[in-house]
Design an enzyme around this catalytic site. Structure first.
Site, PDB file in Angstrom:
ATOM      1  N   CYS A  88      -9.030  -1.719 -65.964  1.00  0.00           N
ATOM      2  CA  CYS A  88      -7.825  -0.922 -66.176  1.00  0.00           C
ATOM      3  C   CYS A  88      -6.574  -1.805 -66.142  1.00  0.00           C
ATOM      4  CB  CYS A  88      -7.777   0.226 -65.167  1.00  0.00           C
ATOM      5  SG  CYS A  88      -6.644   1.537 -65.640  1.00  0.00           S
ATOM      6  N   HIS A 196     -13.389   2.717 -65.193  1.00  0.00           N
ATOM      7  CA  HIS A 196     -13.502   2.253 -63.808  1.00  0.00           C
ATOM      8  C   HIS A 196     -14.939   2.314 -63.289  1.00  0.00           C
ATOM      9  CE1 HIS A 196      -9.206   2.071 -62.602  1.00  0.00           C
ATOM     10  NE2 HIS A 196      -9.046   2.985 -63.534  1.00  0.00           N
ATOM     11  N   GLU A 198     -16.143   1.040 -60.690  1.00  0.00           N
ATOM     12  CA  GLU A 198     -16.154   1.154 -59.219  1.00  0.00           C
ATOM     13  C   GLU A 198     -15.946   2.598 -58.762  1.00  0.00           C
ATOM     14  OE1 GLU A 198     -13.679   0.156 -60.998  1.00  0.00           O
ATOM     15  OE2 GLU A 198     -11.809   0.936 -60.176  1.00  0.00           O
TER      16      GLU A 198
END
Lengths: 219, 92
Positions: A88, A196, A198
């Site tokens: 990002c 993302h 994560e």
């Protein structure tokens, strides 16, 4: 040997702890935070530029971060083959430094896009994506205002012919050229992506499609 | 000392969704002749050198290395000789 990770922290980073959590708590790796004002990469084997709004994203997203003290050592580390993952805001920073081509502009529909994005793993022959099946359909959250990937046609053709488009959106969510969601550098050790991974590592997140990316890095 | 007034514009070939959205507001106000709204940035600063050539060099470095992203933006600037007013001197 398990690689040692470094997560860069800029003022305004907000996914640094998510990245730390997945590496430390899920994979039990050694992880250090790397403060933006320092130039010490703490012998990291993998460096993560996390999501967020570094320095408030004044001027342009990632512009100030890409001129910060920690970045010159990161650029030098990339040249030595150290793995760099930009997620990002991290992807925006990588294009601003020139480690990756193109730029990330305001989303074409001007909306801040915050949802699970349906992606295709267009290249699973990278050190970041070997844990995915070729052309796997995965779902990973996105949350960005400036995710509209732009590059001139010659650059886009080059990225495609060299198989450097790693992730694509399965439908247009932000106006990105050729639905590009993530690209890798020529040497194959620097990956930038808007989604993302994560944030997709636990069933409680709504999905675990991000796990394979971190697993790939451990092998 | 010089003062630089920099305008940064998105390349003409690149769509400007913010400009398009703002122009909808013009339509709502009945300003139907307004077309091609594009949003850029205006940045001003001073350059503390006496030589104009050197000042230009500094402005262009600043613009091309940081203020504008050459992949999607163009910049232009006006450079003029500048003396700080008494008030500005006192503030500094």
């Amino acid at each position: 040997m398990t690689p040692k990770f470094g997560v860069v922290v800029f003022p305004g980073s907000n996914c640094d702890h998510d990245a730390y959590y997945v590496l430390k708590k899920i994979f039990n790796c050694e992880v250090n935070f790397l403060w933006h004002k320092e130039a010490d990469l703490k012998e990291s084997d993998v460096i993560i530029l996390p999501g967020g709004f570094s320095y408030g994203d004044y001027l342009r997203s990632g512009a100030m971060a890409s001129r910060s003290s920690i970045i010159q050592p990161v650029i030098e580390a990339a040249a030595r083959g150290i793995k760099i993952l930009g997620v990002c805001n991290g992807f925006q920073i990588l294009t601003e430094t020139g480690l990756l081509p193109g730029a990330l502009m305001r989303n074409s529909n001007i909306n801040f896009v915050c949802k699970d994005a349906e992606l295709e793993v267009t290249n699973n022959a990278t050190i970041f994506t070997s844990g995915y099946a070729k052309n796997a359909a995965i779902s990973i959250p996105v949350a960005h205002h400036d995710g509209n990937f732009f590059a001139d046609n010659a650059t886009l053709d080059k990225l495609e012919s060299e198989d450097r488009v790693v992730f694509r959106y399965r439908s247009d969510i932000n106006g990105s050229s050729r639905n590009i969601a993530g690209i890798i550098n020529e040497a194959g050790n620097v990956l930038g992506m808007m989604p993302h991974p994560e944030r997709a590592i636990d069933e409680k997140h709504g999905g675990t499609d991000g796990l394979a990316l971190f697993e790939s890095l451990l092998h | 000392m010089f003062k630089a007034q920099v305008t940064i514009k998105r390349r003409p070939s690149i769509l400007d969704p913010q400009g398009t959205a703002v122009e909808k507001g013009a339509e709502n106000l009945g300003l139907t002749n307004i077309k091609n709204t594009r949003i850029g940035k205006y940045i001003e600063f001073t350059v503390d050198v006496n030589d104009e050539k050197k000042a230009k060099e500094e402005v262009e470095n600043y613009c091309s290395k940081l203020l504008a992203n050459p992949i999607m933006e163009d910049f232009e600037y006006i450079l003029s000789e500048w003396t700080p007013s008494e008030e500005e001197v006192n503030d500094a």
